[in-house]
Write a protein that holds these residues in place. Structure first.
Motif, mmCIF file in Angstrom:
data_model
loop_
_atom_site.group_PDB
_atom_site.id
_atom_site.type_symbol
_atom_site.label_atom_id
_atom_site.label_comp_id
_atom_site.label_asym_id
_atom_site.label_seq_id
_atom_site.Cartn_x
_atom_site.Cartn_y
_atom_site.Cartn_z
ATOM 1 N N SER A 72 16.703 22.556 13.660
ATOM 2 C CA SER A 72 16.016 23.634 12.934
ATOM 3 C C SER A 72 16.882 24.279 11.857
ATOM 4 O O SER A 72 16.372 24.796 10.874
ATOM 5 C CB SER A 72 15.530 24.698 13.921
ATOM 6 O OG SER A 72 16.647 25.336 14.522
ATOM 7 N N GLY A 73 18.202 24.249 12.028
ATOM 8 C CA GLY A 73 19.089 24.891 11.041
ATOM 9 C C GLY A 73 18.913 24.305 9.655
ATOM 10 O O GLY A 73 18.862 25.017 8.649
ATOM 11 N N GLU A 74 18.779 23.006 9.586
ATOM 12 C CA GLU A 74 18.651 22.316 8.297
ATOM 13 C C GLU A 74 17.253 22.516 7.708
ATOM 14 O O GLU A 74 17.076 22.495 6.494
ATOM 15 C CB GLU A 74 18.943 20.829 8.474
ATOM 16 C CG GLU A 74 20.414 20.423 8.361
ATOM 17 C CD GLU A 74 21.310 20.826 9.524
ATOM 18 O OE1 GLU A 74 20.776 21.265 10.561
ATOM 19 O OE2 GLU A 74 22.539 20.709 9.401
ATOM 20 N N GLN A 75 16.263 22.715 8.577
ATOM 21 C CA GLN A 75 14.896 22.951 8.084
ATOM 22 C C GLN A 75 14.871 24.220 7.229
ATOM 23 O O GLN A 75 14.244 24.279 6.170
ATOM 24 C CB GLN A 75 13.945 23.096 9.273
ATOM 25 C CG GLN A 75 12.559 23.550 8.851
ATOM 26 C CD GLN A 75 11.479 23.232 9.877
ATOM 27 O OE1 GLN A 75 11.751 22.583 10.882
ATOM 28 N NE2 GLN A 75 10.279 23.679 9.614
ATOM 29 N N VAL A 76 15.600 25.238 7.693
ATOM 30 C CA VAL A 76 15.632 26.531 6.986
ATOM 31 C C VAL A 76 16.287 26.387 5.608
ATOM 32 O O VAL A 76 15.716 26.801 4.589
ATOM 33 C CB VAL A 76 16.405 27.579 7.837
ATOM 34 C CG1 VAL A 76 16.602 28.874 7.063
ATOM 35 C CG2 VAL A 76 15.675 27.825 9.155
ATOM 36 N N THR A 77 17.475 25.769 5.567
ATOM 37 C CA THR A 77 18.182 25.705 4.270
ATOM 38 C C THR A 77 17.446 24.812 3.268
ATOM 39 O O THR A 77 17.460 25.104 2.063
ATOM 40 C CB THR A 77 19.631 25.213 4.450
ATOM 41 O OG1 THR A 77 19.637 24.123 5.362
ATOM 42 C CG2 THR A 77 20.524 26.315 4.965
ATOM 43 N N ALA A 78 16.794 23.738 3.754
ATOM 44 C CA ALA A 78 16.062 22.860 2.819
ATOM 45 C C ALA A 78 14.917 23.640 2.176
ATOM 46 O O ALA A 78 14.734 23.615 0.948
ATOM 47 C CB ALA A 78 15.533 21.624 3.548
ATOM 48 N N GLY A 79 14.172 24.370 2.986
ATOM 49 C CA GLY A 79 13.057 25.154 2.443
ATOM 50 C C GLY A 79 13.557 26.235 1.490
ATOM 51 O O GLY A 79 13.000 26.428 0.404
ATOM 52 N N LEU A 80 14.625 26.911 1.890
ATOM 53 C CA LEU A 80 15.151 27.997 1.045
ATOM 54 C C LEU A 80 15.630 27.490 -0.311
ATOM 55 O O LEU A 80 15.356 28.098 -1.348
ATOM 56 C CB LEU A 80 16.303 28.717 1.760
ATOM 57 C CG LEU A 80 15.902 29.685 2.874
ATOM 58 C CD1 LEU A 80 17.142 30.231 3.579
ATOM 59 C CD2 LEU A 80 15.065 30.839 2.314
ATOM 60 N N LEU A 81 16.338 26.365 -0.286
ATOM 61 C CA LEU A 81 16.836 25.846 -1.568
ATOM 62 C C LEU A 81 15.666 25.442 -2.468
ATOM 63 O O LEU A 81 15.693 25.698 -3.683
ATOM 64 C CB LEU A 81 17.793 24.668 -1.346
ATOM 65 C CG LEU A 81 18.356 24.049 -2.631
ATOM 66 C CD1 LEU A 81 19.126 25.078 -3.476
ATOM 67 C CD2 LEU A 81 19.268 22.866 -2.324
ATOM 68 N N ALA A 82 14.619 24.847 -1.877
ATOM 69 C CA ALA A 82 13.448 24.473 -2.683
ATOM 70 C C ALA A 82 12.817 25.723 -3.312
ATOM 71 O O ALA A 82 12.454 25.733 -4.491
ATOM 72 C CB ALA A 82 12.436 23.707 -1.834
ATOM 73 N N ILE A 83 12.738 26.803 -2.536
ATOM 74 C CA ILE A 83 12.175 28.062 -3.058
ATOM 75 C C ILE A 83 13.009 28.574 -4.230
ATOM 76 O O ILE A 83 12.481 28.952 -5.281
ATOM 77 C CB ILE A 83 12.107 29.124 -1.928
ATOM 78 C CG1 ILE A 83 11.018 28.750 -0.920
ATOM 79 C CG2 ILE A 83 11.867 30.533 -2.504
ATOM 80 C CD1 ILE A 83 10.954 29.667 0.304
ATOM 81 N N VAL A 84 14.335 28.579 -4.053
ATOM 82 C CA VAL A 84 15.219 29.106 -5.109
ATOM 83 C C VAL A 84 15.130 28.229 -6.363
ATOM 84 O O VAL A 84 15.047 28.734 -7.495
ATOM 85 C CB VAL A 84 16.679 29.228 -4.594
ATOM 86 C CG1 VAL A 84 17.624 29.598 -5.728
ATOM 87 C CG2 VAL A 84 16.767 30.267 -3.477
#
Ligand code: ADP
Ligand code: ASP
Ligand code: MG
Length: 417
Positions: A72-84
């Motif tokens: 789950s840790g990587e799921q969060v950063t992947a989504g966040l980077l896409a948003i940014v």
């Protein structure tokens, strides 16, 4: 135009500011006309926290559920980077391992990648100029449909596997150091950055403790001939010219390195434990009686030292195992005591393995002998030794690790001038 994989480790995506910094690195490459697939780790410390929760839930937990949690840790950063990235006006889409998909075997918590499908990513590069942001560390077991993870540090392996699948021109590993050094620069400030390091040497450095690259990622790079480049994410993104040669370390074929040193680097690991079996019966079949049950228990034995028996009847046998397997190894030997036949079992977990690596050792004699003398002068006792074609390792008391690494680093002329 080039096709790039850009991988960012935990410290590089540790908070929103760092994620914005990563997005600026990505923007630079996109603006230069490159096709980009980004691979991200979880925020620094996140995976440790998730692992600790699993252990708290139950010390002996189901590895399939461990993977469900730690992925789950990587799921969060992947989504966040896409948003940014989208906020900066860049087309971007996140991908979980199961969505791509990245297929693996079913060895949960230490899964190996079997196949990566890069077709959709390439299609989107061409049709929409879309940046792919891929969650590292995770995959999918096709038959069971369950999420798997690739072992600690596994995002490096995700990145190299994706680079091979999409035929990337380069796989950039952005981290908190600006390349691969002659040893861990946190321990030896005089360590020097290597411009190039051969796959074989990087494989040894990584498997003997240098965690800058996961071992499996180097293996994959070697097999698929991926150009892996280790560099820093902490350089101002706009100060880098995307067309110039970046600063860092290229991991490449031995033949591409002009000036080969005898010793390239020094690695160390404190995750070792020593087991000594005293007064073992000195007769055929004893080694099998000891190492057979350990292998059956999936415990990796590393260094093995057997003394020549003095009385012709019994001998001492010493070997090392990963410290995480120490208790299990003791229990396994204990259970097999009747078959083996020995007097006593001694163990130590306060030991460390220090290894010296260099392709030049193939053609130079006496490289290890120099080290033994120099460690003796420092009053550092060697408990066990192993050698192979391009490396040797010594097992010492862990309290002397840093001193031993510094001593050998100076001895082989690796200190910064
Ligand atoms: P990331 O989170 O980016 O994957 P890691 O912590 O896994 O980063 O790996 C980078 C760290 O590896 C560095 O901070 C450094 O302390 C350590 N390291 C160990 N040996 C070496 C080496 N020979 N060269 C560079 N870094 C090394
Ligand atoms: N987040 C995972 C770990 O800490 C994978 C990685 O960082 O490469 O091990
Ligand atoms: Mg790492």
């Amino acid at each position: 135009m080039a096709r790039l994989v850009m991988k960012f480790g935990g410290t590089s995506v540790a908070d929103m500011d760092r994620i914005r910094n990563v997005a600026r690195h990505v923007k630079r490459e996109v603006d230069a006309g490159n096709e980009v697939a980004v691979v991200v780790s979880a925020m620094a410390g996140k995976t440790n926290e998730l692992v600790a929760w699993c252990r708290e839930g139950a010390p002996l937990h189901d590895a399939r559920e461990y993977d469900a949690v730690v992925a789950s840790g990587e799921q969060v950063t992947a989504g966040l980077l896409a948003i940014v990235l989208q906020g900066m006006g860049i087309e971007a889409r996140s991908w979980q391992g199961w969505q791509l998909p990245i297929y693996t075997d079913n060895a949960h918590a230490t899964a190996r990648i079997s196949e990566v499908n890069g077709t959709e990513l390439i299609k989107r590069f061409k049709e929409r100029k879309e940046v792919a942001v891929i969650a590292g560390f995770q995959g999918l077991h096709k038959e069971s449909g369950r999420i798997t993870t690739l072992g600690r540090g596994g995002s490096d392996t995700s990145a190299v596997a994706i680079a091979a699948a999409i035929q990337a021109d380069r796989c950039d590993i952005y981290t908190d150091v600006d390349g691969v050094y002659t040893t861990d620069p946190r321990v030896v400030p005089q360590a020097q950055r290597l411009d190039k390091v051969a796959f074989e040497e990087m494989l040894e450095l990584a498997s003997l403790g240098a965690k800058v690259m996961q071992v499996r990622s180097v293996e994959l790079g070697m097999v698929h001939n991926v150009r892996i480049f280790v560099r820093s994410s902490f350089v101002n993104p706009e100060e880098i010219d995307p067309r110039a040669n970046p600063e860092g370390t290229l991991i490449c074929d031995e033949a591409d390195i002009m000036e080969q040193q005898v010793v390239t680097g020094i690695a160390f690991s404190k995750d070792e434990a020593q087991i000594s079996i005293r007064r073992v019966q000195d007769k055929p079949g004893v080694a099998a009686a000891i190492f057979g049950p350990l292998a059956a228990a999936n415990i990796n034995v590393d260094m093995i030292v057997q003394n020549v028996s003095a009385d012709g009847a019994t001998t001492d046998l010493t070997f090392t195992v990963p410290s995480a397997d120490y208790e299990r190894a003791r229990q396994t030997i204990d259970k097999a005591k009747k078959d083996i036949g020995y007097d006593r079992l001694d163990g130590a977990t306060d030991v460390a393995k220090v290894s010296v690596i260099g392709i030049g050792m193939r053609s130079h004699a006496g490289v290890a002998a120099k080290a033994f003398k120099s460690l003796a002068e420092q009053k550092i006792n060697i408990r066990a030794i192993t050698t192979s074609e391009i490396k040797f390792s010594v097992l010492i008391d862990s309290a002397h690790t840093d001193q031993a690494v510094r001593t050998l680093h100076t001895l082989y002329g690796l200190d910064k001038k």
